[in-house]
Design a protein around this motif. Structure first.
Motif, PDB file in Angstrom:
ATOM      1  N   ASP A 143      11.629  -9.163   2.401  1.00  0.00           N
ATOM      2  CA  ASP A 143      10.696  -9.033   3.520  1.00  0.00           C
ATOM      3  C   ASP A 143      10.740 -10.257   4.431  1.00  0.00           C
ATOM      4  N   TYR A 205      -0.562  -7.787   5.782  1.00  0.00           N
ATOM      5  CA  TYR A 205      -0.309  -7.036   4.545  1.00  0.00           C
ATOM      6  C   TYR A 205      -1.085  -5.710   4.564  1.00  0.00           C
ATOM      7  N   ALA A 206      -2.349  -5.771   4.991  1.00  0.00           N
ATOM      8  CA  ALA A 206      -3.167  -4.559   5.045  1.00  0.00           C
ATOM      9  C   ALA A 206      -2.626  -3.576   6.090  1.00  0.00           C
ATOM     10  N   SER A 208       0.409  -3.326   7.142  1.00  0.00           N
ATOM     11  CA  SER A 208       1.677  -2.785   6.644  1.00  0.00           C
ATOM     12  C   SER A 208       1.429  -1.630   5.675  1.00  0.00           C
ATOM     13  N   ASN A 209       0.462  -1.812   4.770  1.00  0.00           N
ATOM     14  CA  ASN A 209       0.152  -0.754   3.801  1.00  0.00           C
ATOM     15  C   ASN A 209      -0.370   0.509   4.492  1.00  0.00           C
ATOM     16  N   ILE A 210      -1.268   0.315   5.461  1.00  0.00           N
ATOM     17  CA  ILE A 210      -1.853   1.474   6.147  1.00  0.00           C
ATOM     18  C   ILE A 210      -0.788   2.220   6.950  1.00  0.00           C
ATOM     19  N   SER A 212       2.463   2.166   6.534  1.00  0.00           N
ATOM     20  CA  SER A 212       3.436   2.776   5.618  1.00  0.00           C
ATOM     21  C   SER A 212       2.922   4.106   5.095  1.00  0.00           C
ATOM     22  N   GLU A 213       1.635   4.133   4.752  1.00  0.00           N
ATOM     23  CA  GLU A 213       1.032   5.370   4.230  1.00  0.00           C
ATOM     24  C   GLU A 213       0.961   6.452   5.305  1.00  0.00           C
ATOM     25  N   LYS A 221       9.774   5.242   7.207  1.00  0.00           N
ATOM     26  CA  LYS A 221       9.512   3.903   6.678  1.00  0.00           C
ATOM     27  C   LYS A 221       9.311   2.956   7.852  1.00  0.00           C
TER      28      LYS A 221
END
Length: 537
Positions: A143, A205-206, A208-210, A212-213, A221
């Motif tokens: 990353d 980070y948050a 990126s997670n949201i 990605s989902e 992706k």
């Protein structure tokens, strides 16, 4: 490379050590041992790469010694030496993982050739281990490496696309020149709750997670990068033949803005456009940055280049410049500022605020302040914009927050109590006193300017004119005077003295001290019995 020679016969050990040309085969150190006990001692304290070991030794055989080596987990190659062509010995040596099996007496050339092969094996193994370790490190830092690779590309720099695509392949990221992608620029506009401001890394980070989902629902992706304090960007792609249409992109970005508002208490704007391929990305990023710069009202939502951010043609009441000027002249600067900022907010909420309107408003207010200052005898330096904002107003678009923040500072200069009837000398005395009272801190020009309701540039010019020295140099000189006094009158460690005058970097403190005093802190302390030198700026 280190070799251990183990044999219970002294002449065999000394003969091998003297008979083999070790330096020719890459061996730098050769150690002797005359039984298994001595060999274990050496193996426990030295890194042994290769062991030449006799099989038949009293008390403990070479085979038993090598079993111990394996049990200890030592990475040592073993070449067995024996005077008996016993099949059991050879079989056991192979079972234990011995490298070679040499019958004695053997020529030194044969021993040397066997050791050379073992040396090569050790080198190959180490090289493989290094590649493996490097590969693991690369994977763990994938990353970080991707972010470094992508950042310049994402901000519109001219890049070597072929090199980027090659690096993608190395990092197992399946993006090729013809891969369909979407590019999205995210602007963090404002926090709706001061208590809920997230740490930058944690927020990325948050996000990126949201994202990605959300995008995984369409087989996509993402590669997200933090560009600066208020900007992130990502591209979405698929490693399969799965395509996401533009309407789905809009839905997911809209969902993302809603999540940000509901769960992170912040508002964001997402700028994107039609699907593209990697060779088109640089032009798209530049286009999206221009689109972001035109969002002067800092409106949240999802915006595409083909959708104008310009304000619709509608009637807008002009700003009450005359009223604000009158309020400033009467000392009601706070009320004037509130009304000016409320006017800007009204323009933004009604959709009537665009880059041109905001620039015109900024220039009109600046002219109004100049008129009011002439009447109220307010120095221009106290309300004129700082150089940085002034340059931005000439070269790029200002935002609504830029103008509102500037007005908060500029209007303050017209407060009824902003200019007490004190002469400039008295004001300088107060500034000097402030510096001396906060000598343990890293006092900056902006802090002092804010404390005394002055423009930072104007403060610098005024201080130089009245005190005959640059403000920055004066602050350093005051710190060094206090430091010199502490060094000569106390037993405090030099590092503590540095901390007491606002220096967290001991090395930097010492350099500044020596430059100002002429001696290092330690040297000056040692000379404390001498007459203290006068020190002034």
């Amino acid at each position: 490379m280190t070799v251990l020679v183990v044999d219970d016969q002294t002449n065999v050990v000394s003969g091998i050590i003297s008979g083999v040309h070790w330096s020719d085969i890459g061996v730098s150190k050769v150690l002797p041992a005359y039984n298994a006990f001595e060999a274990k001692q050496v193996l426990s304290t030295e890194k042994i790469d290769i062991m030449l070991c006799d099989i038949e030794m009293p008390v403990e055989s070479g085979l038993d010694l090598f079993r111990w080596v394996r049990k200890q987990g030592l990475d040592t190659e073993c070449i067995f030496l024996t005077a008996h062509a016993d099949f059991f010995y050879a079989k056991e040596a192979v079972r234990l993982g011995g490298f070679d099996y040499i019958l004695q007496p053997a020529r030194y050339e044969d021993i040397q050739a066997s050791v050379l092969r073992a040396v090569q094996k050790v080198k190959n193994r180490r090289e493989q281990q290094e590649y493996y370790s490097y590969g693991k490190m690369m994977y763990r830092r994938r990353d970080v490496l991707l972010e470094g690779l992508l950042k310049g590309w994402y901000i519109g720099e001219d890049v070597q696309l072929a090199s980027i695509l090659e690096d993608f392949e190395k990092l197992e990221c399946p993006i090729r020149a013809d891969t369909p992608i979407y590019f999205v620029l995210i602007q963090l506009l404002r926090w709706n709750s001061q208590d809920g401001i997230w740490n930058r890394d944690l927020l990325k980070y948050a996000f990126s997670n949201i994202l990605s989902e959300l995008f995984a629902q369409y087989g996509q992706k993402i590669l997200l990068v933090q560009l600066d304090r208020a900007s992130l960007a990502f591209l979405s792609y698929s490693d399969e033949s799965v395509f996401m249409d533009e309407s789905a992109l809009r839905r997911q970005l809209t969902a993302f803005t809603e999540v940000c508002q509901a769960h992170f208490h912040c508002e964001v704007a997402c700028y994107s456009g039609p699907r593209l391929s990697p060779p088109e990305l640089t032009a798209r990023t530049r286009e999206l940055f221009r689109l972001r710069n035109r969002n002067v009202a800092l409106a949240s939502g999802v915006f595409f280049p083909n959708e104008s951010l310009e304000a619709p043609q509608k009637h807008v009441d002009p700003p009450s410049l005359k009223r604000w000027e009158s309020l400033l002249g009467s000392g009601y600067a706070s009320l004037a500022c509130d009304e000016a900022q409320a006017y800007l907010d009204h323009l933004a909420q009604s959709g009537a605020l665009d880059a041109e309107n905001l620039q015109l408003f900024y220039q009109s207010v600046l002219q109004m302040l100049c008129n009011a200052a002439e009447t109220a005898s307010v120095p221009p330096g106290e309300f004129l914009p700082e150089q940085k904002l002034f340059q931005r107003s000439l070269n790029t678009y200002l935002t609504i927050d830029d103008v509102k923040n500037w007005m908060s500072h500029a209007f303050r200069a017209f407060q009824a109590d902003a200019h007490p009837k004190k002469d400039t000398k008295s004001q300088m005395e107060q500034i000097v006193q402030y510096i001396q009272n906060h000598i343990e801190r890293d006092v900056r020009r902006t802090e002092i300017a804010e404390e005394f309701y002055l423009n930072p540039d104007y403060l610098s010019r005024l201080f130089k004119k009245e005190m005959g020295v640059q403000l920055k140099d004066f602050i350093v000189a005051e710190k060094m005077k206090v430091a010199q006094n502490l060094l000569r009158t106390t037993a405090l460690p030099v590092s503590m003295v540095a901390a007491k005058v606002g220096y967290t970097n001991f090395s930097h403190f010492s350099q500044v001290y020596k430059k100002m005093i002429g001696r290092s802190p330690a040297e000056d302390r040692a000379s404390q019995t001498e007459k203290p030198s006068d020190f002034s700026v």
